[in-house]
Motif scaffolding. Structure first.
Motif, PDB file in Angstrom:
ATOM      1  N   THR A 178      -1.559   4.447  -1.870  1.00 42.60           N
ATOM      2  CA  THR A 178      -2.709   4.921  -1.365  1.00 42.60           C
ATOM      3  C   THR A 178      -2.360   4.401   0.437  1.00 42.60           C
ATOM      4  O   THR A 178      -3.393   4.729   0.356  1.00 42.60           O
ATOM      5  CB  THR A 178      -3.189   2.678  -2.075  1.00 42.60           C
ATOM      6  OG1 THR A 178      -2.544   1.516  -1.509  1.00 42.60           O
ATOM      7  CG2 THR A 178      -3.865   2.879  -3.176  1.00 42.60           C
ATOM      8  N   SER A 179      -1.909   4.338   1.079  1.00 40.16           N
ATOM      9  CA  SER A 179      -1.576   4.597   2.514  1.00 40.16           C
ATOM     10  C   SER A 179      -0.451   4.849   2.852  1.00 40.16           C
ATOM     11  O   SER A 179       0.776   4.753   1.442  1.00 40.16           O
ATOM     12  CB  SER A 179      -2.069   3.685   2.951  1.00 40.16           C
ATOM     13  OG  SER A 179      -1.307   2.956   3.546  1.00 40.16           O
ATOM     14  N   LYS A 183       0.806  -1.342  -0.241  1.00 38.87           N
ATOM     15  CA  LYS A 183       0.373   0.189   0.177  1.00 38.87           C
ATOM     16  C   LYS A 183       0.975   1.103   0.042  1.00 38.87           C
ATOM     17  O   LYS A 183       0.798   2.266  -0.667  1.00 38.87           O
ATOM     18  CB  LYS A 183      -0.980   0.143   0.830  1.00 38.87           C
ATOM     19  CG  LYS A 183      -1.688  -1.012   0.831  1.00 38.87           C
ATOM     20  CD  LYS A 183      -2.836  -0.681   2.397  1.00 38.87           C
ATOM     21  CE  LYS A 183      -4.359  -2.238   2.140  1.00 38.87           C
ATOM     22  NZ  LYS A 183      -5.364  -1.784   3.577  1.00 38.87           N
ATOM     23  N   TRP A 184       1.353   1.127   0.851  1.00 38.26           N
ATOM     24  CA  TRP A 184       2.917   2.359   1.239  1.00 38.26           C
ATOM     25  C   TRP A 184       3.482   2.634  -0.582  1.00 38.26           C
ATOM     26  O   TRP A 184       3.419   3.861  -1.180  1.00 38.26           O
ATOM     27  CB  TRP A 184       3.883   1.841   1.497  1.00 38.26           C
ATOM     28  CG  TRP A 184       3.496   1.853   3.073  1.00 38.26           C
ATOM     29  CD1 TRP A 184       2.908   2.279   3.856  1.00 38.26           C
ATOM     30  CD2 TRP A 184       4.577   1.399   3.683  1.00 38.26           C
ATOM     31  NE1 TRP A 184       2.557   2.145   4.857  1.00 38.26           N
ATOM     32  CE2 TRP A 184       3.854   1.273   5.214  1.00 38.26           C
ATOM     33  CE3 TRP A 184       6.007   0.931   3.529  1.00 38.26           C
ATOM     34  CZ2 TRP A 184       3.879   0.561   6.146  1.00 38.26           C
ATOM     35  CZ3 TRP A 184       6.713   0.511   4.520  1.00 38.26           C
ATOM     36  CH2 TRP A 184       5.566   0.497   6.632  1.00 38.26           C
TER      37      TRP A 184
END
Length: 83
Positions: free
Chosen positions: A49-50, A44-45
């Motif tokens: 996306t986060s 995700k990093w």
């Protein structure tokens, strides 16, 4: 009107990916080093996306031998507001 920095999550993810490659690590290696049971947070990093939490940013900085500022990519944003 005020200008403040904002985090560019996609560029930060690309930067983390570059740091992983430059260190000769895989996502699996980083997962193990950080004590994660799965690699999903790291992916995700990398996809933007986060963002890593502050404690994970501290760990990443230590792993890669860089400052947190060298991990996070920012850009200027102008905010308009009425007083």
């Amino acid at each position: 009107m005020i200008t403040i920095p904002t985090v560019n999550m996609v560029k930060t993810g690309q930067n983390i990916n570059r740091l992983i490659r430059n260190a000769g690590l895989s996502v699996k290696d980083l997962q193990m080093m950080m004590g994660f049971s799965t690699p999903q947070a790291i992916y995700k990093w990398l996809h933007g996306t986060s963002m890593p939490t502050v404690d994970n940013l501290v760990a990443l900085a230590a792993i890669f031998g860089v400052s947190i500022d060298e991990i996070i990519c920012t850009e200027e944003a102008t905010l308009l507001f009425a007083v």
